[in-house]
Write a protein that holds these residues in place. Structure first.
Motif, short mmCIF file in Angstrom:
data_model
loop_
_atom_site.label_atom_id
_atom_site.label_comp_id
_atom_site.label_asym_id
_atom_site.label_seq_id
_atom_site.Cartn_x
_atom_site.Cartn_y
_atom_site.Cartn_z
N ASP A 1 30.42 13.59 -28.54
CA ASP A 1 31.56 13.16 -27.73
C ASP A 1 32.48 14.34 -27.13
N ASN A 2 33.15 13.97 -26.54
CA ASN A 2 34.15 14.85 -25.65
C ASN A 2 35.01 15.54 -26.79
N GLU A 3 35.55 14.55 -27.89
CA GLU A 3 36.49 15.37 -28.73
C GLU A 3 35.76 16.21 -29.52
N ARG B 1 33.79 22.83 -20.83
CA ARG B 1 34.96 21.82 -20.21
C ARG B 1 33.90 20.87 -19.41
N VAL B 2 33.99 19.70 -19.94
CA VAL B 2 33.24 18.45 -19.31
C VAL B 2 34.39 17.61 -18.58
N ASP C 1 35.55 13.37 -17.64
CA ASP C 1 35.33 12.14 -18.24
C ASP C 1 34.19 11.24 -17.73
N ASP D 1 31.24 12.01 -18.90
CA ASP D 1 30.04 12.95 -18.93
C ASP D 1 29.54 12.57 -20.22
#
Length: 379
Positions: A119-121, A131-132, A134, A136
């Motif tokens: 996940d992004n976190e 850097r991705v 929202d 993604d």
């Protein structure tokens, strides 16, 4: 005692060097030809690294071929004592609703590929170099990494020679023609020689060598650009390869083996066509770097946006983007492998083994129906 089958290999690049190895390993009398020499940088087999991956973004039918190649990568390394491939993982990133990212999910589920969804976190903590956006999806292919292309080509060619193959360097082949009653003739500038079969892997010169080929293989000019981080890499930091799909500029990247830089490349849609492979424009104009600069600033904030190295190579694409593998129409003794469109290096040992199957046995047990020339509609 049965007579050895005599097989020519035309081109000793990505696939041809592997075909020479696999043919020689199986006892064939192999003569290979190259207009330059194994490992040269004038075609597609250059740029220091290539991606090895199990996850596919376009067609899951490649997965069994990758797994066959995986075994042969290990075998070639064991036979030669050289590290040709390093498994560092590969990240796949892109909008979760993008068709290619949906294919990633489907292929993983169908083939049971070892992976991890991040996940992004977690990405920000574990892989701060990316850097991705929202929405993604980020997936790590655990058994992925990079291949050293120049070293691989030279190593496979050398192993073929150790097993008895002969390589005729700086010897362009001018014609490959079938012989009435069976067999093939190979014509160079100095002589004509007869073989039982020929494996033809001419790379971007396929149109020159086989002008009557019923399928189109369009050649494009691909740019690789290397960037260095703004700060020193952290000790123990994971540095996987990465592939981004979806959005305006799909791209990929591979950390350099020396750990100092990152190589970037963009999708075929951003490549210029090549009219003559003997006159490749190797100069990269400033405006051609704008696409790379946008990628770095938006998705790779830890890199300095000014490249430290640029290289130009060629890639061949069919209309379907699937390669051509198999006999030429009307001539089972000429085995063509061409148009790998960015798919070639990771499966090159498998392709060499399949070429040996077809040249020596006339068939293969590998699942190549979707890329086979048999029954393929002409362009």
């Amino acid at each position: 005692m049965a007579t050895k089958k005599r097989v020519a290999v035309v081109g000793t690049g990505t696939v041809g060097s592997q075909a020479a190895w696999r043919l020689a390993a199986r006892g064939a009398d192999v003569v290979a030809y190259d207009r330059f020499a194994p490992g040269h940088d004038r075609s597609a087999a250059g740029g220091e690294t290539r991606v090895f991956r199990n996850v596919q973004t376009d067609d899951g039918r490649y997965v069994p071929l990758v797994r066959h190649a995986d075994v042969l990568w290990q075998q070639l390394q064991a036979e030669t004592g050289r590290e040709l491939r390093k498994l560092t993982g590969c990240l796949f990133m892109g909008p979760a609703d993008d068709p290619e990212m949906r294919t990633v999910v489907d292929v993983i589920a169908e083939h049971g590929i070892d992976h991890e969804v991040i996940d992004n976190e977690a990405l920000a903590k574990r892989f701060p170099q990316f850097r991705v956006d929202d929405g993604d999806l980020v997936v790590l292919d655990r058994r992925a990494g990079f291949i050293r292309p120049e070293l691989t080509v030279q190593t496979a060619a050398r192993r073929a020679e150790e097993l008895g193959a002969r390589i005729r360097r700086y010897t362009p082949v001018r014609e490959v023609r079938p012989v009435a009653g069976g067999g093939v003739e190979i014509r160079t500038d100095t002589d004509t020689e007869r073989f039982d079969a020929a494996v033809v892997t001419p790379g971007p010169w396929v149109g020159d060598l086989l002008p009557d080929l019923p399928w189109r293989v369009d050649v494009y000019r691909a740019i690789s650009a290397w960037y260095v981080p703004n700060e020193d890499n952290r000790a123990g930091e994971e540095r996987p390869g990465f592939i981004r799909r979806g959005g305006a500029i799909p791209f990929y990247g591979i950390p350099s083996p020396d750990g100092l830089s990152v190589k970037l490349g963009v999708s075929q849609a951003h490549h210029k066509p090549v009219d003559d492979p003997d006159r490749l424009d190797r100069t990269v104009a400033a405006e051609e770097l704008e696409t790379f600069t946008e990628i770095v600033r938006r998705h790779l904030p830890g890199l300095n946006p000014d490249p430290v190295r640029l290289s130009v190579f060629m890639e061949g694409y069919t209309d379907s983007t699937r390669p051509l593998v198999g006999p030429l129409p009307g001539c089972d003794d000429i085995i063509l492998l061409a148009g790998f469109s960015g798919q070639g290096f990771k499966i090159s040992p498998a392709m060499g083994d399949i070429a040996a199957d077809l040249a020596l046995e006339g068939r293969t047990s590998q699942p190549i129906g979707f890329i086979s020339t048999d029954g393929r509609t002409a362009a």
